[in-house]
Design a protein around this motif. Structure first.
Motif, PDB file in Angstrom:
ATOM      1  N   PRO A  39       0.184   7.388 -17.310  1.00  0.00           N
ATOM      2  CA  PRO A  39       0.363   6.864 -18.879  1.00  0.00           C
ATOM      3  C   PRO A  39       0.913   5.542 -19.297  1.00  0.00           C
ATOM      4  N   LEU A  40       1.932   5.040 -18.655  1.00  0.00           N
ATOM      5  CA  LEU A  40       2.471   3.758 -18.928  1.00  0.00           C
ATOM      6  C   LEU A  40       1.838   2.800 -17.917  1.00  0.00           C
ATOM      7  N   ALA A  41       2.187   2.895 -16.663  1.00  0.00           N
ATOM      8  CA  ALA A  41       2.109   1.937 -16.013  1.00  0.00           C
ATOM      9  C   ALA A  41       1.759   2.361 -14.427  1.00  0.00           C
ATOM     10  N   PRO A  42       0.398   2.251 -13.958  1.00  0.00           N
ATOM     11  CA  PRO A  42       0.217   2.635 -12.296  1.00  0.00           C
ATOM     12  C   PRO A  42       1.289   2.057 -11.714  1.00  0.00           C
ATOM     13  N   HIS A  43       2.040   2.861 -10.630  1.00  0.00           N
ATOM     14  CA  HIS A  43       2.982   2.086  -9.843  1.00  0.00           C
ATOM     15  C   HIS A  43       2.822   2.556  -8.472  1.00  0.00           C
ATOM     16  N   HIS A  44       3.538   2.090  -7.568  1.00  0.00           N
ATOM     17  CA  HIS A  44       3.796   2.464  -6.294  1.00  0.00           C
ATOM     18  C   HIS A  44       5.125   1.744  -5.625  1.00  0.00           C
ATOM     19  N   THR A  45       5.921   2.785  -5.083  1.00  0.00           N
ATOM     20  CA  THR A  45       7.221   2.668  -4.706  1.00  0.00           C
ATOM     21  C   THR A  45       7.219   2.516  -2.979  1.00  0.00           C
ATOM     22  N   ARG A  46       7.468   1.135  -2.498  1.00  0.00           N
ATOM     23  CA  ARG A  46       7.519   1.403  -0.828  1.00  0.00           C
ATOM     24  C   ARG A  46       9.232   1.500  -0.648  1.00  0.00           C
ATOM     25  N   VAL A  47       9.398   2.132   0.261  1.00  0.00           N
ATOM     26  CA  VAL A  47      10.805   2.507   0.731  1.00  0.00           C
ATOM     27  C   VAL A  47      10.904   1.963   1.960  1.00  0.00           C
ATOM     28  N   GLU A  48      12.252   1.189   2.226  1.00  0.00           N
ATOM     29  CA  GLU A  48      12.588   0.648   3.470  1.00  0.00           C
ATOM     30  C   GLU A  48      14.089   0.872   3.586  1.00  0.00           C
ATOM     31  N   GLN A  49      14.200   1.665   4.782  1.00  0.00           N
ATOM     32  CA  GLN A  49      15.610   2.147   5.298  1.00  0.00           C
ATOM     33  C   GLN A  49      16.256   0.700   5.834  1.00  0.00           C
ATOM     34  N   ILE A  50      17.566   0.563   5.537  1.00  0.00           N
ATOM     35  CA  ILE A  50      18.379  -0.433   5.771  1.00  0.00           C
ATOM     36  C   ILE A  50      19.586  -0.064   6.022  1.00  0.00           C
ATOM     37  N   GLU A  51      20.630  -0.764   6.745  1.00  0.00           N
ATOM     38  CA  GLU A  51      22.027  -0.340   6.990  1.00  0.00           C
ATOM     39  C   GLU A  51      22.555   0.018   5.824  1.00  0.00           C
ATOM     40  N   GLY A  52      23.046   1.078   5.732  1.00  0.00           N
ATOM     41  CA  GLY A  52      23.882   1.419   4.378  1.00  0.00           C
ATOM     42  C   GLY A  52      23.166   1.529   3.166  1.00  0.00           C
ATOM     43  N   GLY A  53      22.055   1.820   3.462  1.00  0.00           N
ATOM     44  CA  GLY A  53      21.218   2.211   2.115  1.00  0.00           C
ATOM     45  C   GLY A  53      19.628   2.272   2.154  1.00  0.00           C
ATOM     46  N   VAL A  54      18.984   1.815   1.235  1.00  0.00           N
ATOM     47  CA  VAL A  54      17.644   1.855   1.090  1.00  0.00           C
ATOM     48  C   VAL A  54      17.034   0.767   0.141  1.00  0.00           C
ATOM     49  N   ARG A  55      16.032  -0.172   0.450  1.00  0.00           N
ATOM     50  CA  ARG A  55      15.492  -1.142  -0.515  1.00  0.00           C
ATOM     51  C   ARG A  55      14.251  -0.722  -0.884  1.00  0.00           C
ATOM     52  N   LEU A  56      14.070  -0.605  -2.218  1.00  0.00           N
ATOM     53  CA  LEU A  56      12.732  -0.145  -2.997  1.00  0.00           C
ATOM     54  C   LEU A  56      12.143  -1.351  -3.224  1.00  0.00           C
ATOM     55  N   ARG A  57      10.876  -1.378  -3.188  1.00  0.00           N
ATOM     56  CA  ARG A  57      10.133  -2.442  -3.863  1.00  0.00           C
ATOM     57  C   ARG A  57       8.933  -1.620  -4.632  1.00  0.00           C
ATOM     58  N   ILE A  58       9.012  -1.673  -5.929  1.00  0.00           N
ATOM     59  CA  ILE A  58       8.040  -1.280  -6.965  1.00  0.00           C
ATOM     60  C   ILE A  58       7.104  -2.024  -7.303  1.00  0.00           C
ATOM     61  N   LEU A  59       5.666  -1.771  -6.981  1.00  0.00           N
ATOM     62  CA  LEU A  59       4.572  -2.639  -7.526  1.00  0.00           C
ATOM     63  C   LEU A  59       4.167  -1.976  -8.676  1.00  0.00           C
ATOM     64  N   PHE A  60       3.762  -2.570  -9.974  1.00  0.00           N
ATOM     65  CA  PHE A  60       3.118  -1.606 -11.062  1.00  0.00           C
ATOM     66  C   PHE A  60       2.292  -2.548 -11.694  1.00  0.00           C
ATOM     67  N   ALA A  61       1.530  -2.162 -12.456  1.00  0.00           N
ATOM     68  CA  ALA A  61       0.544  -2.602 -13.495  1.00  0.00           C
ATOM     69  C   ALA A  61       0.666  -2.355 -14.797  1.00  0.00           C
ATOM     70  N   ALA A  62       0.759  -3.281 -15.980  1.00  0.00           N
ATOM     71  CA  ALA A  62       1.174  -2.808 -17.195  1.00  0.00           C
ATOM     72  C   ALA A  62       0.688  -3.978 -18.065  1.00  0.00           C
ATOM     73  N   GLU A  63       0.508  -3.644 -19.238  1.00  0.00           N
ATOM     74  CA  GLU A  63       0.071  -4.632 -20.242  1.00  0.00           C
ATOM     75  C   GLU A  63       1.569  -5.589 -20.282  1.00  0.00           C
ATOM     76  N   ALA A  64       1.248  -6.839 -20.721  1.00  0.00           N
ATOM     77  CA  ALA A  64       2.455  -7.832 -20.728  1.00  0.00           C
ATOM     78  C   ALA A  64       3.351  -7.336 -21.508  1.00  0.00           C
ATOM     79  N   ASN A  65       3.061  -6.801 -22.919  1.00  0.00           N
ATOM     80  CA  ASN A  65       3.942  -6.417 -23.735  1.00  0.00           C
ATOM     81  C   ASN A  65       4.742  -5.232 -23.235  1.00  0.00           C
ATOM     82  N   ASN A  66       4.134  -4.573 -22.147  1.00  0.00           N
ATOM     83  CA  ASN A  66       5.208  -3.394 -21.724  1.00  0.00           C
ATOM     84  C   ASN A  66       5.948  -3.794 -20.413  1.00  0.00           C
ATOM     85  N   GLU A  67       5.732  -4.946 -19.811  1.00  0.00           N
ATOM     86  CA  GLU A  67       6.470  -5.078 -18.798  1.00  0.00           C
ATOM     87  C   GLU A  67       8.093  -4.809 -18.919  1.00  0.00           C
ATOM     88  N   SER A  68       8.715  -5.225 -19.805  1.00  0.00           N
ATOM     89  CA  SER A  68      10.145  -4.979 -20.119  1.00  0.00           C
ATOM     90  C   SER A  68      10.541  -3.635 -20.061  1.00  0.00           C
TER      91      SER A  68
END
Length: 119
Positions: free
Chosen positions: A41-70
């Motif tokens: 409903p707000l922003a189509p998105h995808h989260t990529r997860v990468e296991q790293i030492e001591g944790g997890v790194r996430l990279r979220i790609l999303f699409a939104a109207e510019a006024n909804n980015e924040s």
């Protein structure tokens, strides 16, 4: 008109924790539930997860109207700062947010970004 954006986060999680839970928490925040009918409903998105030492790194790609980015970025950070997801069967996955910040959409993500924009 929608545009593509990227967001990056770094979490501390136990090695045996469900690394998909933070992405599900983001989907709950942005869409109301991790299992919903498309489109988001707000922003189509995808989260990529990468296991790293001591944790997890996430990279979220999303699409939104510019006024909804924040507001989308704030929702992502809020979901991750909460540090938990209650899953079916009484399982709770926990993590600690170490960093959350805007990223740049990479050239290698262009096709996926276009799919999200058109979704």
């Amino acid at each position: 008109m929608r545009a593509a954006f990227a967001h990056e986060a770094l979490l501390t999680m136990e090695p045996d924790a469900d690394s998909g839970a933070p992405g599900a928490a983001i989907t709950v925040e942005l869409c109301g539930h991790w299992n919903h009918e498309p489109p988001c409903p707000l922003a189509p998105h995808h989260t990529r997860v990468e296991q790293i030492e001591g944790g997890v790194r996430l990279r979220i790609l999303f699409a939104a109207e510019a006024n909804n980015e924040s507001s989308v970025r704030e929702g992502i950070t809020r979901a991750l700062a909460d540090g938990r997801l209650d899953e079916p069967g009484g399982v709770t996955t926990r993590w600690t947010l170490r960093d959350s910040r805007p990223g740049e959409v990479l050239a290698s993500e262009f096709e996926h970004a276009q799919e999200l924009i058109n979704h």
